[in-house]
Design a protein around this motif. Structure first.
Motif, PDB file in Angstrom:
ATOM      1  N   ASP A  60       0.926  -1.339   0.093  1.00 21.50           N
ATOM      2  CA  ASP A  60      -0.402   0.335   0.494  1.00 21.50           C
ATOM      3  C   ASP A  60       0.715   1.438  -0.039  1.00 21.50           C
ATOM      4  O   ASP A  60       1.453   2.087   0.723  1.00 21.50           O
ATOM      5  CB  ASP A  60      -0.777   0.378   1.278  1.00 21.50           C
ATOM      6  CG  ASP A  60      -1.640   1.059   0.968  1.00 21.50           C
ATOM      7  OD1 ASP A  60      -2.185   1.754   0.659  1.00 21.50           O
ATOM      8  OD2 ASP A  60      -1.931   1.721   2.255  1.00 21.50           O
ATOM      9  N   PHE A  61       1.120   1.829  -0.806  1.00 27.43           N
ATOM     10  CA  PHE A  61       2.232   3.510  -1.452  1.00 27.43           C
ATOM     11  C   PHE A  61       1.272   4.168  -0.921  1.00 27.43           C
ATOM     12  O   PHE A  61       1.801   4.911  -0.897  1.00 27.43           O
ATOM     13  CB  PHE A  61       2.878   2.975  -2.874  1.00 27.43           C
ATOM     14  CG  PHE A  61       3.586   1.804  -3.149  1.00 27.43           C
ATOM     15  CD1 PHE A  61       4.821   1.949  -3.060  1.00 27.43           C
ATOM     16  CD2 PHE A  61       3.292   0.520  -3.729  1.00 27.43           C
ATOM     17  CE1 PHE A  61       5.927   0.854  -3.335  1.00 27.43           C
ATOM     18  CE2 PHE A  61       4.662   0.274  -4.498  1.00 27.43           C
ATOM     19  CZ  PHE A  61       5.459  -0.603  -3.260  1.00 27.43           C
ATOM     20  N   GLY A  62       0.315   4.075  -0.640  1.00 24.39           N
ATOM     21  CA  GLY A  62      -0.434   5.283  -0.745  1.00 24.39           C
ATOM     22  C   GLY A  62      -0.174   5.930   1.284  1.00 24.39           C
ATOM     23  O   GLY A  62      -0.478   6.751   1.445  1.00 24.39           O
ATOM     24  N   SER A  63       0.338   4.682   1.703  1.00 20.37           N
ATOM     25  CA  SER A  63       0.906   4.689   3.538  1.00 20.37           C
ATOM     26  C   SER A  63       2.148   4.629   3.528  1.00 20.37           C
ATOM     27  O   SER A  63       2.789   5.044   4.575  1.00 20.37           O
ATOM     28  CB  SER A  63       0.137   4.184   4.384  1.00 20.37           C
ATOM     29  OG  SER A  63       0.756   2.626   4.050  1.00 20.37           O
ATOM     30  N   ALA A  64       3.141   4.197   2.740  1.00 20.63           N
ATOM     31  CA  ALA A  64       4.555   3.829   3.080  1.00 20.63           C
ATOM     32  C   ALA A  64       5.570   3.477   1.886  1.00 20.63           C
ATOM     33  O   ALA A  64       4.447   3.633   1.022  1.00 20.63           O
ATOM     34  CB  ALA A  64       4.228   2.719   3.923  1.00 20.63           C
ATOM     35  N   SER A  65       6.330   4.166   1.755  1.00 19.23           N
ATOM     36  CA  SER A  65       7.357   3.272   0.841  1.00 19.23           C
ATOM     37  C   SER A  65       8.683   1.790   0.968  1.00 19.23           C
ATOM     38  O   SER A  65       8.114   1.869   2.435  1.00 19.23           O
ATOM     39  CB  SER A  65       7.907   4.768   0.177  1.00 19.23           C
ATOM     40  OG  SER A  65       9.002   4.557   1.048  1.00 19.23           O
ATOM     41  N   CYS A  66       8.523   1.512  -0.036  1.00 16.91           N
ATOM     42  CA  CYS A  66       9.607   0.422   0.515  1.00 16.91           C
ATOM     43  C   CYS A  66      11.203   0.637   0.648  1.00 16.91           C
ATOM     44  O   CYS A  66      11.626   1.538  -0.530  1.00 16.91           O
ATOM     45  CB  CYS A  66       9.285  -1.097  -0.371  1.00 16.91           C
ATOM     46  SG  CYS A  66      10.512  -2.103  -0.452  1.00 16.91           S
ATOM     47  N   SER A  67      11.737  -0.286   1.789  1.00 17.95           N
ATOM     48  CA  SER A  67      13.343   0.466   2.703  1.00 17.95           C
ATOM     49  C   SER A  67      14.252  -0.959   1.138  1.00 17.95           C
ATOM     50  O   SER A  67      15.214  -0.585   1.462  1.00 17.95           O
ATOM     51  CB  SER A  67      12.971   0.217   3.325  1.00 17.95           C
ATOM     52  OG  SER A  67      12.647  -0.986   4.040  1.00 17.95           O
ATOM     53  N   PHE A  68      13.338  -1.496   0.662  1.00 16.44           N
ATOM     54  CA  PHE A  68      14.207  -2.417   0.614  1.00 16.44           C
ATOM     55  C   PHE A  68      15.020  -3.949   1.349  1.00 16.44           C
ATOM     56  O   PHE A  68      16.121  -4.128   0.787  1.00 16.44           O
ATOM     57  CB  PHE A  68      15.031  -2.803  -1.025  1.00 16.44           C
ATOM     58  CG  PHE A  68      14.073  -2.007  -1.977  1.00 16.44           C
ATOM     59  CD1 PHE A  68      13.093  -2.727  -3.026  1.00 16.44           C
ATOM     60  CD2 PHE A  68      14.066  -0.522  -2.488  1.00 16.44           C
ATOM     61  CE1 PHE A  68      12.398  -2.353  -3.735  1.00 16.44           C
ATOM     62  CE2 PHE A  68      13.341  -0.034  -3.348  1.00 16.44           C
ATOM     63  CZ  PHE A  68      12.287  -0.705  -3.922  1.00 16.44           C
ATOM     64  N   CYS A  69      14.432  -3.594   2.262  1.00 18.66           N
ATOM     65  CA  CYS A  69      15.595  -4.373   3.695  1.00 18.66           C
ATOM     66  C   CYS A  69      15.389  -5.825   3.383  1.00 18.66           C
ATOM     67  O   CYS A  69      16.324  -6.531   4.128  1.00 18.66           O
ATOM     68  CB  CYS A  69      14.915  -4.099   4.639  1.00 18.66           C
ATOM     69  SG  CYS A  69      13.518  -4.284   4.777  1.00 18.66           S
ATOM     70  N   GLY A  70      14.417  -6.663   2.670  1.00 15.59           N
ATOM     71  CA  GLY A  70      14.149  -7.651   2.625  1.00 15.59           C
ATOM     72  C   GLY A  70      13.991  -8.645   3.954  1.00 15.59           C
ATOM     73  O   GLY A  70      13.487  -9.875   3.788  1.00 15.59           O
ATOM     74  N   ASP A  71      13.233  -8.407   4.911  1.00 16.38           N
ATOM     75  CA  ASP A  71      12.600  -8.179   5.685  1.00 16.38           C
ATOM     76  C   ASP A  71      11.225  -9.384   5.540  1.00 16.38           C
ATOM     77  O   ASP A  71      11.280 -10.654   6.130  1.00 16.38           O
ATOM     78  CB  ASP A  71      12.405  -7.700   6.806  1.00 16.38           C
ATOM     79  CG  ASP A  71      14.186  -6.662   7.778  1.00 16.38           C
ATOM     80  OD1 ASP A  71      14.719  -7.750   7.808  1.00 16.38           O
ATOM     81  OD2 ASP A  71      13.513  -6.636   8.430  1.00 16.38           O
ATOM     82  N   CYS A  72      10.650  -8.727   4.797  1.00 14.71           N
ATOM     83  CA  CYS A  72       9.492  -9.326   4.292  1.00 14.71           C
ATOM     84  C   CYS A  72       9.878 -11.081   3.420  1.00 14.71           C
ATOM     85  O   CYS A  72       9.032 -12.518   3.416  1.00 14.71           O
ATOM     86  CB  CYS A  72       8.220  -8.673   3.280  1.00 14.71           C
ATOM     87  SG  CYS A  72       9.686  -8.288   1.648  1.00 14.71           S
ATOM     88  N   ALA A  73      11.210 -11.028   3.006  1.00 12.61           N
ATOM     89  CA  ALA A  73      11.051 -12.005   2.541  1.00 12.61           C
ATOM     90  C   ALA A  73      12.112 -13.273   2.947  1.00 12.61           C
ATOM     91  O   ALA A  73      11.704 -14.869   3.007  1.00 12.61           O
ATOM     92  CB  ALA A  73      13.162 -11.994   1.145  1.00 12.61           C
ATOM     93  N   LYS A  74      12.620 -12.589   4.211  1.00 10.69           N
ATOM     94  CA  LYS A  74      13.430 -13.614   4.961  1.00 10.69           C
ATOM     95  C   LYS A  74      12.628 -13.816   5.535  1.00 10.69           C
ATOM     96  O   LYS A  74      12.755 -15.469   6.260  1.00 10.69           O
ATOM     97  CB  LYS A  74      14.449 -12.712   5.724  1.00 10.69           C
ATOM     98  CG  LYS A  74      15.785 -11.896   5.092  1.00 10.69           C
ATOM     99  CD  LYS A  74      16.282 -11.247   6.211  1.00 10.69           C
ATOM    100  CE  LYS A  74      17.458 -10.356   5.052  1.00 10.69           C
ATOM    101  NZ  LYS A  74      17.640  -9.157   5.835  1.00 10.69           N
ATOM    102  N   SER A  75      11.042 -13.629   5.884  1.00 14.57           N
ATOM    103  CA  SER A  75      10.103 -13.943   6.784  1.00 14.57           C
ATOM    104  C   SER A  75       9.381 -15.105   6.525  1.00 14.57           C
ATOM    105  O   SER A  75       8.180 -15.830   6.892  1.00 14.57           O
ATOM    106  CB  SER A  75       9.323 -12.814   7.181  1.00 14.57           C
ATOM    107  OG  SER A  75       8.727 -12.315   6.523  1.00 14.57           O
ATOM    108  N   CYS A  76       9.414 -14.912   4.855  1.00 11.91           N
ATOM    109  CA  CYS A  76       8.492 -15.750   4.206  1.00 11.91           C
ATOM    110  C   CYS A  76       8.939 -17.427   4.090  1.00 11.91           C
ATOM    111  O   CYS A  76      10.094 -17.420   3.387  1.00 11.91           O
ATOM    112  CB  CYS A  76       8.091 -14.994   3.181  1.00 11.91           C
ATOM    113  SG  CYS A  76       7.314 -16.685   1.805  1.00 11.91           S
ATOM    114  N   ARG A  77       8.532 -18.281   4.695  1.00 12.51           N
ATOM    115  CA  ARG A  77       8.463 -19.323   4.759  1.00 12.51           C
ATOM    116  C   ARG A  77       7.626 -20.339   3.549  1.00 12.51           C
ATOM    117  O   ARG A  77       8.300 -21.976   3.775  1.00 12.51           O
ATOM    118  CB  ARG A  77       8.421 -19.915   6.255  1.00 12.51           C
ATOM    119  CG  ARG A  77       8.904 -19.511   6.953  1.00 12.51           C
ATOM    120  CD  ARG A  77       8.745 -20.349   8.609  1.00 12.51           C
ATOM    121  NE  ARG A  77       6.676 -19.834   8.583  1.00 12.51           N
ATOM    122  CZ  ARG A  77       6.533 -19.268   9.736  1.00 12.51           C
ATOM    123  NH1 ARG A  77       7.089 -19.896  10.605  1.00 12.51           N
ATOM    124  NH2 ARG A  77       5.057 -19.320   9.729  1.00 12.51           N
TER     125      ARG A  77
END
Length: 176
Positions: A60-77
């Motif tokens: 949802d880019f209406g509320s935030a932007s992506c920092s490309f930290c990769g935390d979402c990918a690391k958390s995905c099992r």
């Protein structure tokens, strides 16, 4: 069954795929793999990822932007978000629509000021104010320019519409 006739008589039109987390696998694979665990939503430090329709995450880019930290990918099992964060996170760039204030000869550069990648520039134009120019190759797709736009003139467009990622594209209108 003739789908075009069915659409004419009121069935739903095909929808554009929701905007998934960065590095997500293609939509059909994503829907099959994602377990609705919300691990990626919880891991997102900027709050970009939200729980969307059906319990699937959306950006949802209406509320935030992506920092490309990769935390979402690391958390995905489940494999719904690919683990290779060295790849391009999204296959899109931005387009600034005709409703842009700069196209209306109103001084506004907020999108360019928010762009850390410097993908939005405002070159001077003879006989008028500066208008935005997008360097599609430099655009990271972070979305930092989307929410601050006072007229919601920024939209995402697929990268494959452009012949070369490194080419510059002027999306300004010609004024009379």
């Amino acid at each position: 069954m003739d789908l075009s006739r069915r659409r004419f008589f009121g069935s739903r039109l095909p929808r554009v795929a929701p905007f998934r987390p960065p590095w997500s696998v293609p939509e059909a694979e994503f829907v099959d793999a994602y377990s609705r665990c919300d691990d990626c939503v919880k891991a997102c430090p900027t709050g970009l990822l939200k729980r969307g329709d059906g319990g699937f995450p959306v950006a949802d880019f209406g509320s935030a932007s992506c920092s490309f930290c990769g935390d979402c990918a690391k958390s995905c099992r489940t494999g719904a978000i690919a683990g290779d964060t060295g790849q391009v996170p999204w296959q899109f760039t931005i387009h600034i629509a005709e409703g842009c204030l700069a196209h209306q000869r109103v001084e506004c550069r907020v999108c360019g000021e928010m762009c850390d990648a410097r993908a939005i520039r405002f070159p001077l134009v003879a006989g008028g104010g500066p208008r935005p120019e997008i360097d599609a190759g430099a655009c990271t797709g972070c979305g930092a320019c989307v929410a601050p736009c006072p007229v919601n003139a920024i939209e995402r467009v697929p990268r494959d519409l452009f012949p070369s990622d490194r080419a510059r594209f002027s999306l300004s209108m010609e004024l009379p």
